[in-house]
Design a protein around this motif. Structure first.
Motif, mmCIF file in Angstrom:
data_model
loop_
_atom_site.group_PDB
_atom_site.id
_atom_site.type_symbol
_atom_site.label_atom_id
_atom_site.label_comp_id
_atom_site.label_asym_id
_atom_site.label_seq_id
_atom_site.Cartn_x
_atom_site.Cartn_y
_atom_site.Cartn_z
ATOM 1 N N ALA A 137 -9.616 3.356 1.439
ATOM 2 C CA ALA A 137 -8.697 2.670 0.542
ATOM 3 C C ALA A 137 -7.746 1.772 1.323
ATOM 4 O O ALA A 137 -7.442 0.645 0.903
ATOM 5 N N PHE A 138 -7.263 2.259 2.461
ATOM 6 C CA PHE A 138 -6.372 1.453 3.306
ATOM 7 C C PHE A 138 -7.096 0.202 3.777
ATOM 8 O O PHE A 138 -6.550 -0.910 3.708
ATOM 9 N N LEU A 197 0.829 6.751 8.546
ATOM 10 C CA LEU A 197 0.431 6.959 7.154
ATOM 11 C C LEU A 197 -0.610 8.071 7.047
ATOM 12 O O LEU A 197 -0.584 8.883 6.123
ATOM 13 N N PHE A 235 0.837 -1.195 0.000
ATOM 14 C CA PHE A 235 0.000 0.000 0.000
ATOM 15 C C PHE A 235 0.874 1.249 0.000
ATOM 16 O O PHE A 235 0.599 2.217 -0.729
ATOM 17 N N LYS A 278 -7.473 -2.224 0.735
ATOM 18 C CA LYS A 278 -6.273 -2.813 0.168
ATOM 19 C C LYS A 278 -5.423 -3.560 1.190
ATOM 20 O O LYS A 278 -4.586 -4.406 0.809
ATOM 21 N N HIS A 298 0.940 11.149 5.245
ATOM 22 C CA HIS A 298 0.629 10.953 3.829
ATOM 23 C C HIS A 298 -0.837 11.211 3.496
ATOM 24 O O HIS A 298 -1.215 11.126 2.330
ATOM 25 N N VAL A 306 -3.504 9.453 3.950
ATOM 26 C CA VAL A 306 -4.076 8.318 3.225
ATOM 27 C C VAL A 306 -5.591 8.269 3.372
ATOM 28 O O VAL A 306 -6.158 8.709 4.376
ATOM 29 N N ASP A 307 -6.230 7.745 2.365
ATOM 30 C CA ASP A 307 -7.672 7.534 2.391
ATOM 31 C C ASP A 307 -7.943 6.279 3.214
ATOM 32 O O ASP A 307 -7.485 5.183 2.873
ATOM 33 N N GLY A 335 2.187 1.903 -3.266
ATOM 34 C CA GLY A 335 1.109 2.330 -4.152
ATOM 35 C C GLY A 335 0.747 3.795 -4.007
ATOM 36 O O GLY A 335 0.208 4.396 -4.948
ATOM 37 N N ILE A 336 1.026 4.381 -2.839
ATOM 38 C CA ILE A 336 0.719 5.803 -2.647
ATOM 39 C C ILE A 336 1.948 6.679 -2.902
ATOM 40 O O ILE A 336 1.931 7.870 -2.593
#
Length: 226
Positions: free
Chosen positions: A80-81, A70, A41, A84, A74, A76-77, A44-45
């Motif tokens: 999405a985390f 994260l 992941f 995934k 970052h 992160v959504d 991927g970001i």
């Protein structure tokens, strides 16, 4: 099963059970599957592929959970985390029903509550795989979408577990976890703590009690099973 809002009667004991690597053996290596998906992941970001392992490891040490780092660094959504990482784990093919675990949990003479650093969906899947999901009144879990959500071993995570379960007296709270730091924090908080690990505690204050597997719980707390 609920996630909070209960109330405990005065003098009522409650047992908080960690889930991952506690209710099932760490030898199943689910934690390694999680790490692999977190690293994937991260790549991927856009994280540097050469340092993603080191960076994620530092986030785990600094924040208690890699996902907190994260999120903080970052943006992160969370959905999405979850999709995934946790959602992609083949839990049903790795974690099998455990009749002996079910019998042990059923026989304990306290209220029963799950207390995990995982998200709700992951925790629920694991409990269902073990076929013990119906044995707990509720789950205190990490809501990744909550800003600055608490996690073990932070004191406010234990306070959250007491609030959600309705527990009133730390002296009537029992806790089992495979993490020495989580158990040590519970001990300092006033709970009776049990370290579940094949390795002995590295510090005397890390746990009140120590067992190699969760199935041995009646051996160290027989008073809760009679």
């Amino acid at each position: 099963m609920t996630v909070g809002g209960l109330d405990s009667a005065p003098g009522e004991r409650i047992f908080f059970f960690d889930i991952d690597n506690c209710l099932y053996s760490p030898e199943l290596c689910v934690h390694l599957l999680i790490k692999e998906r977190i690293y994937e992941f991260g790549r991927g970001i856009g994280m540097d592929a050469a340092t993603v392992v080191e960076t994620c490891t530092s986030y785990y040490k600094d924040y208690g959970l890699t996902v907190r780092g994260l999120i903080n660094h970052h943006g992160v959504d969370v959905a999405a985390f979850n999709d995934k990482v946790d959602g992609s784990l083949p839990l049903e093919s790795v974690i099998k029903p455990d009749p002996a675990l079910r019998e042990m949990i059923l026989s304990i003479k306290t209220r029963r509550w799950a207390f995990t650093n995982a998200g709700f969906e992951h925790a629920s899947r694991v409990l269902k795989c073990l076929q013990v999901d119906d044995l707990f009144e509720g789950i205190t879990y990490c809501d990744y979408a909550e800003p600055d959500f608490p996690c073990k071993p932070e004191r406010r995570a234990y306070e959250k577990a007491m609030k959600e379960s309705g527990a009133k007296d730390v002296r009537l709270c029992y806790f089992a976890d495979d993490s020495a730091s989580n158990v040590e924090a519970a001990t300092e908080f006033g709970w009776t703590s049990v370290l579940v690990s094949k390795q002995p505690p590295v510090a005397s204050k890390a746990a009140d009690l120590h067992i190699k597997t969760i199935h041995d719980l009646p051996l160290v707390l027989p008073q809760l099973f009679t």
